[in-house]
Design an enzyme around this catalytic site. Structure first.
Site, PDB file in Angstrom:
ATOM      1  N   LYS A   1     -25.994  53.827 -89.018  1.00 56.65           N
ATOM      2  CA  LYS A   1     -24.121  53.896 -88.022  1.00 56.65           C
ATOM      3  C   LYS A   1     -24.547  54.896 -88.208  1.00 56.65           C
ATOM      4  O   LYS A   1     -23.426  55.839 -86.683  1.00 56.65           O
ATOM      5  CB  LYS A   1     -23.546  53.313 -88.932  1.00 56.65           C
ATOM      6  CG  LYS A   1     -23.632  52.412 -89.355  1.00 56.65           C
ATOM      7  CD  LYS A   1     -22.767  51.450 -88.172  1.00 56.65           C
ATOM      8  CE  LYS A   1     -23.267  49.778 -88.204  1.00 56.65           C
ATOM      9  NZ  LYS A   1     -23.207  49.237 -87.442  1.00 56.65           N
TER      10      LYS A   1
ATOM     11  N   TYR B   1     -28.754  52.260 -94.096  1.00 56.87           N
ATOM     12  CA  TYR B   1     -26.926  51.347 -93.168  1.00 56.87           C
ATOM     13  C   TYR B   1     -27.129  52.916 -92.671  1.00 56.87           C
ATOM     14  O   TYR B   1     -26.441  53.034 -91.482  1.00 56.87           O
ATOM     15  CB  TYR B   1     -27.328  50.512 -93.818  1.00 56.87           C
ATOM     16  CG  TYR B   1     -25.751  49.905 -93.032  1.00 56.87           C
ATOM     17  CD1 TYR B   1     -25.776  49.149 -92.691  1.00 56.87           C
ATOM     18  CD2 TYR B   1     -24.261  50.500 -93.470  1.00 56.87           C
ATOM     19  CE1 TYR B   1     -24.161  49.021 -91.938  1.00 56.87           C
ATOM     20  CE2 TYR B   1     -23.043  50.493 -93.207  1.00 56.87           C
ATOM     21  CZ  TYR B   1     -23.009  49.119 -91.903  1.00 56.87           C
ATOM     22  OH  TYR B   1     -21.799  49.343 -91.632  1.00 56.87           O
TER      23      TYR B   1
ATOM     24  N   ARG C   1     -28.656  49.476 -72.299  1.00 58.55           N
ATOM     25  CA  ARG C   1     -29.830  50.101 -71.421  1.00 58.55           C
ATOM     26  C   ARG C   1     -29.494  48.922 -70.642  1.00 58.55           C
ATOM     27  O   ARG C   1     -29.659  48.619 -68.649  1.00 58.55           O
ATOM     28  CB  ARG C   1     -30.880  50.002 -71.686  1.00 58.55           C
ATOM     29  CG  ARG C   1     -32.413  50.239 -70.791  1.00 58.55           C
ATOM     30  CD  ARG C   1     -31.857  51.256 -69.688  1.00 58.55           C
ATOM     31  NE  ARG C   1     -32.832  51.082 -69.326  1.00 58.55           N
ATOM     32  CZ  ARG C   1     -32.784  50.825 -67.342  1.00 58.55           C
ATOM     33  NH1 ARG C   1     -31.593  49.731 -67.228  1.00 58.55           N
ATOM     34  NH2 ARG C   1     -33.773  51.119 -66.490  1.00 58.55           N
TER      35      ARG C   1
END
Length: 259
Positions: A162, A158, A126
């Site tokens: 991802k 985790y 961003r």
């Protein structure tokens, strides 16, 4: 002459592993400006000195913790003028903590992983994206994982982070198709780095067991793939790449030689 010559490249998680190796792979082939961002400032300072002594590059070591979300816009806005016009962002910073099953989940570890791997990556994107929109071009390469495609026991958080990275990357690619901004993802399989030491909270024996009797990738292997993706012609997007060592077939499918 490299297609990267003259570009300014920001790499997060640049103090070790894939981030550090990517900086060296790029410096070997291109005259660039590198911004090496990491929490361990003294380490990236030393890396910067080594790179500038060996190659025709300018390097800015940058103290940055991507989990400190509110600090990120200010860090990008306050870059020195000669490094402010970023051309490439490599979102590499990330970590795994523990292998708890959900019933035993450490919520503090979960928050750290989500904040670093997902929100930190989003905040970096961003902050840099307006620079790319202003010139209608730029590269964002997000380092994901096989864990984003295939879950495993003890990896609930985790793997979720991802997967989130992959969906964010895909959505951003769709949002930028009317520009020359390229959105890419490289998903490594088993790579031998400090990653597992961090995951096991410094227990090197447990970390070593992750790679025991196997032939994992090296950080340099992934860095070469990243370099390949970044150096294609501007109309080519290496959108999504999964990279395994030759003895791996899935997240939990790794051939291990008998001792």
């Amino acid at each position: 002459m490299s297609r990267l010559d003259g570009k300014t490249i920001l790499i997060t998680g640049a103090s070790s592993g894939i981030g550090k190796s990517t900086a060296f792979e790029i410096a070997k082939v291109a005259k660039v400006k590198l911004i090496l961002a990491a929490r361990r400032f003294s380490t990236v300072e030393e890396i910067a000195k080594e790179l500038e002594s060996k190659y025709e590059v300018s390097v800015l070591p940058l103290k940055l913790d991507v989990s400190d979300l509110k600090s990120i816009p200010g860090v990008i806005e306050s870059l020195p003028k000669e490094f402010a016009d970023i051309d490439v962002l490599i979102n590499n910073a990330g970590l795994a903590l523990g292998t708890d099953k959900v019933i035993d989940l450490n919520i503090d570890d979960a928050v750290t992983m989500i904040t670093t791997n997902v929100l930190g990556m989003m905040a970096m994107t961003r902050a840099v994206l307006p620079i790319f929109y202003s010139k209608n071009k730029g590269d964002i390469l997000n380092v994901g994982s096989i864990a984003g495609r295939e879950s495993y026991v003890g990896g609930s958080v985790y793997c979720s982070t991802k997967s989130a990275l992959a969906q964010f990357t895909s959505a951003l690619r769709k949002e930028t198709i009317d520009t020359r901004i390229r959105i890419m993802e490289v998903d490594p399989g088993l790579v031998e780095t400090e990653f597992s030491v961090v995951r096991f909270h410094g227990d090197k024996q447990k970390a070593d067991n992750v790679y025991k009797n196997s032939e994992p990738l090296t950080p340099e292997d992934i860095a070469e793939v990243i370099l390949f993706a970044l150096t294609r012609r501007e109309n080519v997007v290496i959108a999504d790449t999964l990279v395994f060592p030759s003895h791996q077939g899935g997240a939990n499918h790794v051939y291990r030689k008998q001792a």
